[in-house]
Scaffold this motif. Structure first.
Motif, PDB file in Angstrom:
ATOM      1  N   PHE A   1     -54.563 -15.000   5.873  1.00  0.00           N
ATOM      2  CA  PHE A   1     -54.677 -16.531   6.029  1.00  0.00           C
ATOM      3  C   PHE A   1     -54.056 -16.755   7.180  1.00  0.00           C
ATOM      4  N   LEU A   2     -52.801 -16.398   7.475  1.00  0.00           N
ATOM      5  CA  LEU A   2     -52.188 -17.047   8.750  1.00  0.00           C
ATOM      6  C   LEU A   2     -53.007 -16.467   9.979  1.00  0.00           C
ATOM      7  N   THR A   3     -53.423 -15.284   9.975  1.00  0.00           N
ATOM      8  CA  THR A   3     -54.290 -15.017  11.138  1.00  0.00           C
ATOM      9  C   THR A   3     -55.408 -15.977  11.336  1.00  0.00           C
TER      10      THR A   3
ATOM     11  N   ILE B   1     -55.443 -19.155  10.562  1.00  0.00           N
ATOM     12  CA  ILE B   1     -54.940 -20.538  10.870  1.00  0.00           C
ATOM     13  C   ILE B   1     -54.723 -20.307  12.609  1.00  0.00           C
TER      14      ILE B   1
ATOM     15  N   ARG C   1     -51.194 -12.688   5.055  1.00  0.00           N
ATOM     16  CA  ARG C   1     -51.263 -12.358   6.528  1.00  0.00           C
ATOM     17  C   ARG C   1     -52.877 -12.842   6.894  1.00  0.00           C
TER      18      ARG C   1
END
Lengths: 273, 307
Positions: free
Chosen positions: B117-119, B121, B115
């Motif tokens: 990491f995706l945030t 990105i 989460r």
């Protein structure tokens, strides 16, 4: 199921576009000088090197004031502007969210509306006021206005409003003072909010070169000095890429630390009532 | 009991009510003292300046409504700027708002590490600070621009397109870039908001017969996040009405035939290039009134969430 697959496909396509600037910053910082000037430009580096960084470190030893001084200034300005803002905006947000008193609505409306007035035109009056207060050319000229940003108070107030009133009520019955309630009940329960605010404020303060208010070289922040070093045209293009990387990397690290901390606390404890 | 308390409050004089709330005022004092000096006063001074001619070298000269009359009746470029700004507000505002919410909602489903990491990105355009460099490479007008190269290779076009010099293309491209850039403040606030929704509400809703994720989102999550939704809306309004940087960096200021002009690029044109601070302040005041009106409207809409 088909809907889910479609959503993820959308996420992946958007994600690739979103991450582009990050990919470019990293690759550019690792490019040797001939690849930086390659035409047409390529995104990915072919022969990665750290020479841009070693060149930068050499130049750092050559600045007008010791380089550590710039770092110290940035730490004071960034952390001072961030921590101070999070604390006083949260203190002010608590009564606005949970107490009743005369003038409450007007004060809150003023904060929200202030965010809609173009910052470009208020800069000059602000400069006049800062000079008049006699804090021009001090850290305070950057830090104090940052403490009064509107967004932080608004964000904190919205999250505190969400807290169940019973939570505060039971603490009050148990005899806790407002001060005590604020620190041991309100703030722990809105941790995601103030960590998010810290991210915004860190980014804001870190990006400030202070060029409008700070004249003394000894007071200027890291960002200013790094941009100064990298502004050497073609000869400094490699160094400039390394500088862009460092300027982006610091807030990203801070961002990741805060984000994972937001999630850790909430998945383990949830909201306590 | 609440009725009894209300009566007492009514009988209290204003002075006594203020005295009773003294702790509240004390908690707010540090913030609001600074807020007065660094925000309220400058805004009031700017509004005052909008009734003057002020070139920042000589003292301001009072001109009455002259700036406003000129701005609203004679300024043709302001009409274009107003039209473009409203386009941004109507198109990028709502779309970006829903994308922020959608992405936050999806990302929130992942395990903590993924989460974070995706945030990162999705927040990357807002944090890396080199957004325009990327788009300048993509949109370069010769055949080495990434987009032109791709379209040429696929035989969709026969000759490179001057993306940022073609009047009809400037606004569509700027709208796309603005959307790409806009997953910022609102997005992170929504993510944090999703974290603070009381878990027990989901269990209660499941018992009450909420069947799928979409129902859960509409009947449980969104109503619980109303404060964050309000916040996100205000941030979206302040952002989409103030679009300027992307237009200046990609299309230039002035852009070809002012095709990419917005209210704030117009303001910057007068404020920093022509040094007419009085006129720039008048533009800022009108923009402010526009945003306040939109804010009222959006608030009314958001009250219906979850009904």
């Amino acid at each position: 199921m088909a809907g889910n697959a479609l959503l993820f496909l959308l996420m992946i396509i958007c994600g690739i576009f979103m991450v582009l600037p990050l990919v470019m910053v990293i690759n550019n910082a690792l490019k040797p000088i001939d690849e930086i000037f390659q035409f047409p430009p390529r995104i990915f580096v072919r022969n990665p090197t750290l020479s841009n960084f070693s060149d930068l470190f050499v130049l750092m030893n050559d600045t007008w004031v010791p380089f550590s001084r710039y770092i110290l200034n940035t730490v004071i300005i960034t952390l001072g502007g961030m921590i101070g803002h999070v604390i006083i905006a949260s203190l002010a947000a608590y009564p606005l969210a949970k107490h009743e008193f005369p003038g409450k609505n007007i004060l809150f409306a003023m904060v929200v509306l202030s965010m809609m007035f173009s910052w470009t035109v208020t800069q000059i009056p602000q400069y006049v006021i800062i000079s008049w207060l006699g804090i021009n050319n001090t850290y305070a000229a950057l830090v104090l206005p940052a403490w009064a940003f509107g967004m932080g108070l608004y964000l904190m107030k919205q999250f505190m409003e969400q807290l169940p009133t019973s939570l505060i009520e039971s603490a009050r019955i148990a005899g806790a003072s407002k001060w005590r309630i604020f620190w041991s009940i309100i703030m722990p329960n809105v941790k995601p909010a103030w960590l998010t605010l810290a991210i915004f404020q860190f980014q804001q303060m870190w990006g400030n070169t202070g060029s409008l208010f700070l004249r003394n070289e000894e007071l200027k922040p890291l960002q200013y000095s790094l941009l100064q070093i990298s502004a050497g045209g073609v000869a400094r293009a490699g160094v400039a890429a390394a500088v862009t990387f460092i300027i982006a990397a610091v807030p990203i690290i801070f961002f990741l630390v805060c984000q994972s901390s937001i999630m850790e606390t909430m998945t383990t404890s949830g909201m306590k009532e | 009991m609440t009725a009894g308390r209300k009566n007492i409050v009514k009988q209290d004089t204003l002075g006594r009510r203020i005295w009773k709330a003294r702790t509240s005022y004390a908690l707010m004092a540090p913030y609001f003292i600074l807020f007065f000096f660094f925000t309220v006063l400058p805004v009031l001074m700017s509004v005052g300046l909008s009734f003057t001619y002020f070139n920042m070298l000589e003292p301001p000269v009072f001109v009455g409504w002259e700036n406003y009359v000129k701005l609203l009746l004679e300024d043709d470029i302001f009409v274009i700027a107003l039209k473009n700004t409203l386009l941004f507000a109507v198109i990028t505002g709502p779309i970006s708002y829903f994308l922020c919410l959608l992405f936050a909602w999806i990302i929130n489903e992942f395990k903590p590490k993924m989460r974070a990491f995706l945030t990162l990105i999705f927040y990357a355009p807002s944090i890396t600070g080199n957004a325009y460099v990327v788009w300048n490479l993509i949109l370069t007008g010769d055949r080495y621009g990434y987009l032109n190269g791709l379209l040429l290779k696929l035989d969709i076009i026969n000759e490179p397109i001057l993306w940022m010099k073609t009047e009809n293309l400037i606004m569509p491209v700027l709208i796309v870039v603005q959307l790409w850039l806009s997953l910022g403040t609102g997005f992170l606030a929504f993510l944090a908001g999703l974290q603070t929704v009381d878990r027990s509400m989901y269990e209660a809703a499941a018992i009450d017969g909420v069947k799928n994720r979409w129902q859960e989102l509409w009947f449980v999550t969104l109503p619980a996040m109303k404060p964050q939704l309000m916040f996100g809306a205000v941030m979206q309004i302040t952002m989409s009405f103030a679009v300027a940087d992307i237009s200046i960096n990609l299309a230039g200021n002035p852009s070809v035939n002012y095709a990419g002009a917005t209210i704030v690029t117009h303001l910057l044109d007068y404020g920093s290039t022509r040094l007419d601070m009085g006129y720039a302040s008048a533009i800022a005041t009108i923009l402010f009134l526009l945003m306040v009106g939109t804010n009222k409207l959006v608030h009314r809409l958001l009250r219906r969430v979850g009904n």
